[in-house]
Enzyme design. Structure first.
Site, PDB file in Angstrom:
ATOM      1  CG  HIS A 252      -5.337  -2.818   0.190  1.00  0.00           C
ATOM      2  ND1 HIS A 252      -4.814  -2.249  -0.947  1.00  0.00           N
ATOM      3  CD2 HIS A 252      -4.760  -2.169   1.240  1.00  0.00           C
ATOM      4  CE1 HIS A 252      -3.962  -1.285  -0.608  1.00  0.00           C
ATOM      5  NE2 HIS A 252      -3.912  -1.227   0.710  1.00  0.00           N
TER       6      HIS A 252
ATOM      7  CB  SER B 137      -0.946  -0.069   1.203  1.00  0.00           C
ATOM      8  OG  SER B 137      -1.982   0.852   1.103  1.00  0.00           O
TER       9      SER B 137
ATOM     10  CG  ASP C  47      -6.335  -2.826  -3.968  1.00  0.00           C
ATOM     11  OD1 ASP C  47      -7.148  -2.365  -3.142  1.00  0.00           O
ATOM     12  OD2 ASP C  47      -5.110  -2.817  -3.788  1.00  0.00           O
TER      13      ASP C  47
END
Length: 535
Positions: free
Chosen positions: A493, A241, A464
């Site tokens: 995710h 991320s 995602d």
């Protein structure tokens, strides 16, 4: 928006971040920046700090919460400059955790394997800690990597216990029930704008001049100092991320120091999107994930009774939201808490059964499961407040933002017509950046030429929402020689070390043997969640 972060299979905390510009075009009044912060002074400061760290090393000992951790987990600190342009000025300490490589391959009868140094991990955020990441070596999917690598995680600058930031009293971060309008009134917008301005002032008052030094470029420089302190000639890094964003900055700033890098669920690094437009793109993407979730619930109407079409499920959700507005569940869960809990299901498919069950139970007269899922956690208030403070500081410091609320109002009113689920809550999360008192950076334009950087592995789920798939495509385009592995028709995710054996095969081949597919590859999606009527 505040994205959750993760350690994939173990499921840890995130944020993440966002992506391409919306079709609506450029925001007006982006504000002004102070430059990229990549000048000679900062470069020399990073070199000096890394040299000091290499000489000092890390003295590993007990961790801050040693009583709750296995004995194999050890912690230490690394000293970094608060301001890399002044490396001999004020310094702060980053806390680092490590579990040594086991040296024995569980898939080969416990035979000894080549130890390959340290694998440093960041789970995202901004505002998430990877300090306890080394414990993931106990998860079956990670045992082969734990055999070859010392697993290393750390708390980034600002994240407790690494010179923690704070913007308000932690008790204020535990919000009581509040509305979550998809068509907020002018009065409500004015109220939330005032709150955002007050929050920004609180950050400045509590942090002072230090506030401006909490940003992604410094996170990348800190990573270089940690590499040196670990005694690693070159860095093996895995970021998820938001961790992919400052990992990409590291690749741009220190390409010669890279050994191997894995970017899992990539932020779009295009400087035009950092961070205002990326947040707009994220809100749009969550609308699709909300539809995915509702479609799954509808397919299991026999279990949950929430409707047998996505529209009927949405009607059930909105009925619950109206009821919570009139009478909060347990006195603590209102529409905003409901929305936040269901937004989290957009990150992780394995959250779907419990959210669906809680909504079903609430509409049948039992609020208990919903209160348990969505109610405030007073015991984690300080951690939550700290995480939010770091998230806000980093995103606001990283780039110019619109300073006129009319721009936010125009862009998000337009977006909310087609993507109402997350849009306005995302605005309230990021709106302090409109009033930010500290100077801003100009985002770095990440690009590496052929041969400048060793080949890197990018992992992404096609659906995602927290870091939309366009970001992975853009990162692959910008990092010459990188290879993208896609989990098709999937939306969780963070996919490394999770339940997808195909993805994990590519991850292990790269980190253990340095092998990448000859070209971009794809994996079939993980199995859909199994519905459960009980917790």
């Amino acid at each position: 928006m505040r994205a959750a972060t993760l350690c994939s299979a173990a499921g840890s905390l995130l944020l993440a971040a966002l992506t391409a510009a919306p079709a609506d075009g450029a925001p007006e009044d982006p504000g002004t920046g102070t430059g990229t912060g990549t000048g000679t002074a900062e470069r020399r400061g990073a070199e000096a700090a890394a040299a000091r760290a290499a000489a000092a090393g890390i003295r590993f000992g007990d961790c801050p919460d040693a009583d709750e951790l296995p004995g194999s987990m050890r912690c230490g600190t690394v000293t970094v400059p608060l301001d890399y342009a002044r490396p001999d000025g004020k310094r702060i300490e980053l806390t680092v955790g490590r579990v040594r490589a086991t040296g024995k391959d569980p898939k080969r009868g416990g035979r000894a394997v080549l130890r390959q140094g340290a694998l440093v991990y960041n789970p995202g955020g901004p505002g998430a800690s990877g300090l306890h990441f080394p414990l993931i070596g106990m998860v079956p999917e990670w045992k082969r990597l734990a055999a070859a690598y010392d697993l290393v995680g750390y708390a980034p600058r600002g994240v407790a216990p690494s010179a923690p930031l704070s913007c308000q009293d932690p008790e204020r971060s535990v919000q009581g029930p509040r509305p979550s309008p998809t068509r907020p009134s002018a009065a409500y917008k004015k109220e939330r704008a005032a709150e955002a301005a007050a929050y920004a002032r609180g950050c400045a008052e509590r942090a002072g001049d230090a506030l401006r030094h909490y940003h992604s470029l410094n996170n990348a420089r800190d990573l270089e100092v940690i590499r040196a302190a670990l005694g690693e000639e070159k860095l093996t890094f895995m970021g998820a991320s938001y961790g992919t964003y400052f990992g990409a900055l590291y690749a741009e700033l220190f390409p010669g120091r890279v050994r191997r890098m894995v970017f899992d669920s990539a932020v779009n690094p295009d400087p035009a999107g950092i961070w205002y437009r990326n947040n707009l793109a994220q809100s749009a993407a969550f609308e699709r994930r909300w539809l995915d979730f509702r479609t799954w619930i509808a397919a299991h109407d026999d279990v949950y009774g929430l409707g047998n079409t996505p529209s009927e499920v949405r009607d059930s959700y909105e009925r619950a939201s109206r009821s919570l507005a009139a009478r909060p569940a347990g006195g603590t869960v209102g529409p905003a808490q409901l929305q936040k809990s269901f937004l989290r299901a957009g990150y992780y498919d394995d959250h779907w059964p419990h959210r669906a069950r809680a909504l079903s139970a609430y509409l049948k007269g039992d609020p208990g499961p919903l209160v348990e899922l969505a109610g405030p956690l007073v015991e984690t208030a300080a951690e939550t407040e700290n995480s939010s403070a770091v998230y806000t500081a980093v995103e606001c410091n990283d780039a110019p933002w619109p300073t006129d609320f009319a721009v936010w109002d125009r862009d998000n009113t337009r977006l909310a017509r087609r993507a109402p689920f997350e849009t306005w809550e995302n605005v309230w999360t990021n709106l302090p950046c409109a009033f930010w008192p500290a100077s801003r950076q100009r985002p770095l334009d990440v690009r590496t030429a052929p041969g400048e950087l060793p080949p890197v592995l990018i992992l992404a789920a096609e659906r995602d929402a927290a870091t939309p798939y366009a970001g992975a495509l853009e990162l692959r385009r910008r990092l010459s020689g990188s290879v993208l592995v896609t989990e098709r028709d999937a939306g969780s995710h963070g996919i490394a070390g999770g339940p997808n054996a195909c993805v994990n095969g590519h991850l292990e081949a790269y980190l253990l043997d340095g092998r990448l597919p000859a070209r971009d590859a794809s994996c079939a999606p993980r199995p859909a969640p199994v519905p459960t009527a009980e917790s």
